[in-house]
Design a protein around this motif. Structure first.
Motif, PDB file in Angstrom:
ATOM      1  N   ARG A  26       4.301   6.655  11.805  1.00 41.58           N
ATOM      2  CA  ARG A  26       5.399   7.956  12.440  1.00 41.58           C
ATOM      3  C   ARG A  26       5.898   8.552  10.487  1.00 41.58           C
ATOM      4  N   SER A  27       5.180   7.766   9.656  1.00 42.37           N
ATOM      5  CA  SER A  27       6.240   8.556   8.435  1.00 42.37           C
ATOM      6  C   SER A  27       5.433   9.623   8.178  1.00 42.37           C
ATOM      7  N   ALA A  28       4.245   9.876   8.617  1.00 45.79           N
ATOM      8  CA  ALA A  28       3.054  10.682   8.972  1.00 45.79           C
ATOM      9  C   ALA A  28       4.015  12.190   8.567  1.00 45.79           C
ATOM     10  N   VAL A  50       0.508   6.638  -3.311  1.00 39.00           N
ATOM     11  CA  VAL A  50       1.196   5.775  -4.083  1.00 39.00           C
ATOM     12  C   VAL A  50       2.106   5.196  -2.611  1.00 39.00           C
ATOM     13  N   GLY A  51       1.417   3.893  -2.518  1.00 40.13           N
ATOM     14  CA  GLY A  51       1.828   2.620  -1.631  1.00 40.13           C
ATOM     15  C   GLY A  51       1.427   3.614   0.142  1.00 40.13           C
ATOM     16  N   SER A  52      -0.100   3.398   0.406  1.00 37.04           N
ATOM     17  CA  SER A  52      -0.414   4.465   0.820  1.00 37.04           C
ATOM     18  C   SER A  52      -0.896   3.763   2.109  1.00 37.04           C
ATOM     19  N   HIS A  53      -0.654   2.527   2.678  1.00 36.85           N
ATOM     20  CA  HIS A  53      -1.343   1.604   3.623  1.00 36.85           C
ATOM     21  C   HIS A  53       0.016   1.969   4.707  1.00 36.85           C
ATOM     22  N   PRO A  54      -0.161   1.970   5.454  1.00 39.24           N
ATOM     23  CA  PRO A  54      -1.749   2.017   6.466  1.00 39.24           C
ATOM     24  C   PRO A  54      -2.052   3.343   6.736  1.00 39.24           C
ATOM     25  N   GLY A  55      -2.048   4.301   5.921  1.00 38.62           N
ATOM     26  CA  GLY A  55      -2.859   5.514   5.563  1.00 38.62           C
ATOM     27  C   GLY A  55      -1.785   7.100   6.137  1.00 38.62           C
ATOM     28  N   GLY A  56      -0.390   7.002   6.860  1.00 40.24           N
ATOM     29  CA  GLY A  56       0.005   7.947   8.118  1.00 40.24           C
ATOM     30  C   GLY A  56      -0.018   8.933   6.530  1.00 40.24           C
ATOM     31  N   TRP A  57       0.171   9.051   5.420  1.00 43.52           N
ATOM     32  CA  TRP A  57       1.020  10.189   4.243  1.00 43.52           C
ATOM     33  C   TRP A  57      -1.131  10.550   3.641  1.00 43.52           C
ATOM     34  N   THR A  58      -1.977   9.248   3.714  1.00 36.73           N
ATOM     35  CA  THR A  58      -3.244   9.699   3.701  1.00 36.73           C
ATOM     36  C   THR A  58      -3.755  10.864   4.048  1.00 36.73           C
ATOM     37  N   ILE A  74      -3.289   4.328  -3.535  1.00 38.43           N
ATOM     38  CA  ILE A  74      -3.390   2.707  -4.028  1.00 38.43           C
ATOM     39  C   ILE A  74      -2.194   2.044  -2.979  1.00 38.43           C
ATOM     40  N   ASP A  75      -2.389   0.883  -3.352  1.00 34.31           N
ATOM     41  CA  ASP A  75      -1.635  -0.251  -1.817  1.00 34.31           C
ATOM     42  C   ASP A  75      -1.541  -1.506  -2.154  1.00 34.31           C
ATOM     43  N   LEU A  76      -0.794  -2.564  -2.147  1.00 33.66           N
ATOM     44  CA  LEU A  76      -1.036  -3.563  -2.635  1.00 33.66           C
ATOM     45  C   LEU A  76      -1.509  -4.095  -1.491  1.00 33.66           C
ATOM     46  N   LEU A  77      -1.292  -3.689   0.306  1.00 33.37           N
ATOM     47  CA  LEU A  77      -2.418  -4.343   1.137  1.00 33.37           C
ATOM     48  C   LEU A  77      -4.005  -2.940   1.302  1.00 33.37           C
ATOM     49  N   ILE A  89      -7.358  -1.160  -3.754  1.00 33.58           N
ATOM     50  CA  ILE A  89      -6.216  -2.413  -3.230  1.00 33.58           C
ATOM     51  C   ILE A  89      -5.718  -2.528  -4.602  1.00 33.58           C
ATOM     52  N   GLY A  90      -4.735  -2.319  -5.509  1.00 32.81           N
ATOM     53  CA  GLY A  90      -3.829  -2.550  -6.500  1.00 32.81           C
ATOM     54  C   GLY A  90      -2.364  -2.738  -6.340  1.00 32.81           C
ATOM     55  N   ASP A  91      -1.860  -3.261  -7.291  1.00 29.74           N
ATOM     56  CA  ASP A  91      -0.469  -2.811  -7.747  1.00 29.74           C
ATOM     57  C   ASP A  91      -0.087  -1.972  -8.866  1.00 29.74           C
ATOM     58  N   VAL A  92       0.633  -0.567  -7.879  1.00 25.65           N
ATOM     59  CA  VAL A  92       0.581   0.200  -9.001  1.00 25.65           C
ATOM     60  C   VAL A  92       1.337   0.041 -10.295  1.00 25.65           C
ATOM     61  N   THR A  93       2.329  -0.631  -9.666  1.00 26.62           N
ATOM     62  CA  THR A  93       3.034  -1.250 -11.818  1.00 26.62           C
ATOM     63  C   THR A  93       2.425  -1.936 -12.835  1.00 26.62           C
ATOM     64  N   SER A 132       4.757  10.029  -2.958  1.00 30.06           N
ATOM     65  CA  SER A 132       4.821   8.269  -3.172  1.00 30.06           C
ATOM     66  C   SER A 132       6.433   7.730  -1.877  1.00 30.06           C
ATOM     67  N   ASP A 133       5.248   6.987  -1.265  1.00 27.22           N
ATOM     68  CA  ASP A 133       6.306   6.941  -0.274  1.00 27.22           C
ATOM     69  C   ASP A 133       6.554   4.487  -0.375  1.00 27.22           C
ATOM     70  N   ILE A 134       6.226   4.615  -1.628  1.00 23.41           N
ATOM     71  CA  ILE A 134       6.131   3.090  -2.116  1.00 23.41           C
ATOM     72  C   ILE A 134       8.256   2.596  -1.662  1.00 23.41           C
ATOM     73  N   SER A 135       7.770   0.881  -0.746  1.00 27.53           N
ATOM     74  CA  SER A 135       8.784   1.058  -0.571  1.00 27.53           C
ATOM     75  C   SER A 135       8.695  -0.885  -1.055  1.00 27.53           C
ATOM     76  N   PRO A 136       9.587  -1.459  -1.293  1.00 21.29           N
ATOM     77  CA  PRO A 136       9.455  -3.250  -1.505  1.00 21.29           C
ATOM     78  C   PRO A 136       8.789  -3.807  -0.476  1.00 21.29           C
TER      79      PRO A 136
END
Ligand code: SAM
Length: 265
Positions: A26-28, A50-58, A74-77, A89-93, A132-136
């Protein structure tokens, strides 16, 4: 009608709409509404998600750039592939992710299925827009989550801004609360226009807000040259008495949810 019921109802409405329109999250709709107001992405742009999983913003970024653009997530997942985008797949930091993205940008961009020619020696190809929709991973303790998220956002600025071309746009999710002004002020040193925006799709559902930054300056303003966003956030937090100056406190001390993230070896 309880506030909680109303919030859950709103979330369900966006989720149903996402499903019916083929979006993965829904974040799309948040990015669609940001885009409607600010036009951060243009046809043919190179976009980093950044923090793209599952791909809505992509998915939304691919719609906006069209067949002549390039979107890298790019995402950890790991995510299922999004047609028209590349995902890593990766840690952007991590510095290694920055290097990987930069290398891919120089030599691995495919537009319309065809690789772009490698850049000339001495030139660097950079992104037009970073979203970036990144969230810890949230703990449920608001102060702590907000503090961790703020530090993560500072790191995203520091790691990805070198990948954004002058004049480029940047948007990031940020949780409202202590210290947010430190990030807003640091952004104002680096972009000519910085604005907070709350899209309808996230209103009523959480305390998140989006920091929309337009027109990256070729050089950050004088006071900020040579300092990172993380350092400026730390200085702001020290000035506000939220954290103590380094050396004056035991490393473990936590105030208002803030902790110092130890530097990676
Ligand atoms: C709210 S979700 C993003 C949703 C996405 N924008 C969409 O529309 O599908 C936040 C994402 O940030 C990712 N994340 C958190 N820390 C990260 C890091 N250090 N590097 C890369 N991704 C990270 C999480 O794995 C999570 O998938």
């Amino acid at each position: 009608m309880s506030k909680r019921w109303f919030q859950a109802h709103q979330r369900d409405t966006w989720r149903r709409q996402a499903r019916s329109k083929g979006y993965r999250a829904r974040s799309a709709f948040k990015l669609k509404q940001i885009q409607e107001k600010f036009t951060l992405i243009r046809e043919g742009d190179l976009v980093l998600d950044v923090g793209s999983h599952p791909g809505g913003w992509t998915q939304v970024s691919v719609e906006e750039t069209g067949p002549n653009g390039f979107v890298l997530g790019i995402d950890l997942l790991a995510s299922a592939p999004v047609e028209g985008a590349q995902m890593i797949i990766g840690d952007v930091t991590e510095e290694s992710s920055q290097t990987e993205i930069l290398e891919l940008l120089q030599n691995g961009v495919k537009v319309n299925g065809k690789p772009l020619p490698p850049v000339n020696e001495g030139e660097t190809r950079l992104f037009n827009t970073i979203v970036s929709d990144i969230s810890p991973r949230l703990t449920g303790q608001y102060d702590r989550d907000q503090a961790i998220s703020l530090e993560l956002v500072a790191m995203v600025f520091d790691f990805t801004l070198p990948l954004l071309r002058p004049g480029g746009a940047f948007v990031t999710k940020i949780f409202q609360g202590t210290g947010i002004e430190g990030i807003v002020n640091a952004a104002k040193q680096r972009f000519s226009r910085v604005q907070r925006f709350s899209p309808e799709a996230s209103r009523n559902s959480s305390s998140e807000v989006f920091l929309v930054c337009k027109n990256k300056l070729p050089l950050s303003k004088k006071g900020s040259r040579g300092t990172s966003v993380m350092q400026e956030l730390d200085i702001h937090l020290e000035n506000e008495g939220i954290i103590q100056q380094k050396g004056n406190e035991p490393e473990e001390e936590i105030k208002s949810g803030f902790r110092r993230i130890p530097k990676k070896e």
